[in-house]
Design a protein around this motif. Structure first.
Motif, PDB file in Angstrom:
ATOM      1  N   VAL A   9       1.071  -1.531  -0.291  1.00  0.00           N
ATOM      2  CA  VAL A   9      -0.051  -0.016   0.009  1.00  0.00           C
ATOM      3  C   VAL A   9       0.722   1.431   0.251  1.00  0.00           C
ATOM      4  CG1 VAL A   9      -2.083   1.024   1.154  1.00  0.00           C
ATOM      5  CG2 VAL A   9      -1.876  -0.961   1.236  1.00  0.00           C
ATOM      6  N   VAL A  10       0.640   2.328  -1.323  1.00  0.00           N
ATOM      7  CA  VAL A  10       1.656   3.499  -1.229  1.00  0.00           C
ATOM      8  C   VAL A  10       0.887   4.523  -0.884  1.00  0.00           C
ATOM      9  CG1 VAL A  10       3.238   1.958  -2.502  1.00  0.00           C
ATOM     10  CG2 VAL A  10       1.679   2.879  -3.988  1.00  0.00           C
ATOM     11  N   VAL A  11       1.252   5.452  -0.418  1.00  0.00           N
ATOM     12  CA  VAL A  11       0.472   7.246  -0.034  1.00  0.00           C
ATOM     13  C   VAL A  11       1.197   7.981  -1.101  1.00  0.00           C
ATOM     14  CG1 VAL A  11       1.505   7.560   1.634  1.00  0.00           C
ATOM     15  CG2 VAL A  11      -0.650   8.519   1.639  1.00  0.00           C
ATOM     16  N   ASN A  12       0.657   9.013  -2.136  1.00  0.00           N
ATOM     17  CA  ASN A  12       1.793  10.368  -2.364  1.00  0.00           C
ATOM     18  C   ASN A  12       1.554  11.477  -1.281  1.00  0.00           C
ATOM     19  OD1 ASN A  12      -1.007  11.214  -2.928  1.00  0.00           O
ATOM     20  ND2 ASN A  12      -0.785  10.797  -5.036  1.00  0.00           N
ATOM     21  N   GLU A  13       1.932  12.390  -1.613  1.00  0.00           N
ATOM     22  CA  GLU A  13       2.111  13.831  -0.322  1.00  0.00           C
ATOM     23  C   GLU A  13       0.480  14.327  -0.624  1.00  0.00           C
ATOM     24  OE1 GLU A  13       2.993  17.209  -3.680  1.00  0.00           O
ATOM     25  OE2 GLU A  13       4.780  16.293  -2.553  1.00  0.00           O
ATOM     26  N   GLU A  14      -0.363  14.176  -1.709  1.00  0.00           N
ATOM     27  CA  GLU A  14      -1.931  14.043  -0.836  1.00  0.00           C
ATOM     28  C   GLU A  14      -2.624  13.422  -0.014  1.00  0.00           C
ATOM     29  OE1 GLU A  14      -3.580  17.199  -1.922  1.00  0.00           O
ATOM     30  OE2 GLU A  14      -1.473  18.406  -3.007  1.00  0.00           O
ATOM     31  N   SER A  18      -2.969   3.886  -2.658  1.00  0.00           N
ATOM     32  CA  SER A  18      -3.192   2.755  -4.035  1.00  0.00           C
ATOM     33  C   SER A  18      -1.797   1.627  -3.989  1.00  0.00           C
ATOM     34  CB  SER A  18      -2.132   3.624  -5.586  1.00  0.00           C
ATOM     35  OG  SER A  18      -2.040   3.005  -6.956  1.00  0.00           O
ATOM     36  N   ILE A  19      -1.579   0.709  -4.331  1.00  0.00           N
ATOM     37  CA  ILE A  19      -1.404  -0.445  -4.706  1.00  0.00           C
ATOM     38  C   ILE A  19       0.139  -0.665  -5.554  1.00  0.00           C
ATOM     39  CG2 ILE A  19      -2.792  -1.369  -2.914  1.00  0.00           C
ATOM     40  CD1 ILE A  19      -3.278  -3.470  -5.931  1.00  0.00           C
ATOM     41  N   TRP A  20       1.153  -1.470  -5.367  1.00  0.00           N
ATOM     42  CA  TRP A  20       2.441  -1.114  -5.872  1.00  0.00           C
ATOM     43  C   TRP A  20       3.152  -2.294  -5.908  1.00  0.00           C
ATOM     44  CZ3 TRP A  20       2.986   2.180 -10.215  1.00  0.00           C
ATOM     45  CH2 TRP A  20       4.547   1.565 -10.383  1.00  0.00           C
ATOM     46  N   PRO A  21       3.190  -3.518  -6.996  1.00  0.00           N
ATOM     47  CA  PRO A  21       3.978  -4.233  -6.563  1.00  0.00           C
ATOM     48  C   PRO A  21       5.635  -4.342  -5.580  1.00  0.00           C
ATOM     49  CG  PRO A  21       3.389  -4.494  -9.010  1.00  0.00           C
ATOM     50  CD  PRO A  21       3.183  -3.261  -8.331  1.00  0.00           C
ATOM     51  N   ALA A  22       5.401  -5.243  -5.000  1.00  0.00           N
ATOM     52  CA  ALA A  22       6.219  -4.931  -4.096  1.00  0.00           C
ATOM     53  C   ALA A  22       7.551  -5.544  -4.566  1.00  0.00           C
ATOM     54  CB  ALA A  22       6.074  -5.848  -2.718  1.00  0.00           C
ATOM     55  N   LYS A  39      -2.945  -9.077  -3.365  1.00  0.00           N
ATOM     56  CA  LYS A  39      -3.821  -7.341  -3.339  1.00  0.00           C
ATOM     57  C   LYS A  39      -5.007  -7.426  -3.352  1.00  0.00           C
ATOM     58  CE  LYS A  39      -5.623  -6.222  -8.290  1.00  0.00           C
ATOM     59  NZ  LYS A  39      -5.253  -5.892  -9.777  1.00  0.00           N
ATOM     60  N   GLN A  40      -6.173  -8.004  -2.938  1.00  0.00           N
ATOM     61  CA  GLN A  40      -7.740  -7.902  -2.112  1.00  0.00           C
ATOM     62  C   GLN A  40      -7.479  -7.912  -0.423  1.00  0.00           C
ATOM     63  OE1 GLN A  40     -10.298  -8.338  -3.291  1.00  0.00           O
ATOM     64  NE2 GLN A  40     -11.014  -6.776  -2.242  1.00  0.00           N
ATOM     65  N   ALA A  41      -6.210  -8.242  -0.141  1.00  0.00           N
ATOM     66  CA  ALA A  41      -5.981  -7.364   1.603  1.00  0.00           C
ATOM     67  C   ALA A  41      -5.735  -6.380   1.452  1.00  0.00           C
ATOM     68  CB  ALA A  41      -4.744  -8.604   2.076  1.00  0.00           C
ATOM     69  N   HIS A  45      -7.662  -3.288   2.811  1.00  0.00           N
ATOM     70  CA  HIS A  45      -6.861  -2.390   3.904  1.00  0.00           C
ATOM     71  C   HIS A  45      -6.979  -0.628   3.353  1.00  0.00           C
ATOM     72  CE1 HIS A  45      -4.082  -0.186   7.186  1.00  0.00           C
ATOM     73  NE2 HIS A  45      -3.429   0.783   5.745  1.00  0.00           N
ATOM     74  N   ILE A  46      -7.085  -0.765   2.506  1.00  0.00           N
ATOM     75  CA  ILE A  46      -7.526   0.894   2.008  1.00  0.00           C
ATOM     76  C   ILE A  46      -8.321   1.179   2.097  1.00  0.00           C
ATOM     77  CG2 ILE A  46      -7.226   2.502  -0.442  1.00  0.00           C
ATOM     78  CD1 ILE A  46      -4.863   0.466  -1.458  1.00  0.00           C
ATOM     79  N   ALA A  47      -9.379   0.183   2.044  1.00  0.00           N
ATOM     80  CA  ALA A  47     -10.677   0.757   1.548  1.00  0.00           C
ATOM     81  C   ALA A  47     -11.211   1.264   3.049  1.00  0.00           C
ATOM     82  CB  ALA A  47     -11.680  -0.063   1.481  1.00  0.00           C
ATOM     83  N   GLN A  48     -10.280   0.568   4.445  1.00  0.00           N
ATOM     84  CA  GLN A  48     -10.510   1.042   5.804  1.00  0.00           C
ATOM     85  C   GLN A  48      -9.671   2.412   6.314  1.00  0.00           C
ATOM     86  OE1 GLN A  48      -9.202  -2.572   7.708  1.00  0.00           O
ATOM     87  NE2 GLN A  48     -10.920  -3.448   7.525  1.00  0.00           N
ATOM     88  N   VAL A  49      -8.495   2.701   5.517  1.00  0.00           N
ATOM     89  CA  VAL A  49      -8.441   4.057   5.996  1.00  0.00           C
ATOM     90  C   VAL A  49      -8.103   5.065   5.221  1.00  0.00           C
ATOM     91  CG1 VAL A  49      -6.477   2.642   6.347  1.00  0.00           C
ATOM     92  CG2 VAL A  49      -6.207   2.679   4.667  1.00  0.00           C
TER      93      VAL A  49
END
Length: 67
Positions: A9-14, A18-22, A39-41, A45-49
């Motif tokens: 799970v990745v996050v940007n400055e805004e 998103s998700i990104w291949p590890a 992927k689904q996990a 997680h994104i849907a929760q946070v």
């Protein structure tokens, strides 16, 4: 890509998620958020946070306007 592939799970400055291949280098402007897995996990997680889809800069401007 198989469903068993691992993602981060990745996050940007805004504060957009998103998700990104590890196994790939993160794109510029994105950092690992700390959660990884199938992927689904990661999507769950994104849907929760990520409860406020507005970019961080917009949230700040709106808060300043109310002050």
């Amino acid at each position: 890509m198989s469903e068993q592939e691992r993602y981060l799970v990745v996050v940007n400055e805004e504060e957009q998620y998103s998700i990104w291949p590890a196994d790939r280098e993160l794109p510029a402007g994105w950092t690992a958020e700390g959660f990884g897995g199938e992927k689904q996990a990661c999507l769950d997680h994104i849907a929760q946070v990520w409860t406020d889809m507005r970019p961080a800069s917009l949230r700040r401007r709106m808060a300043d306007a109310r002050s």
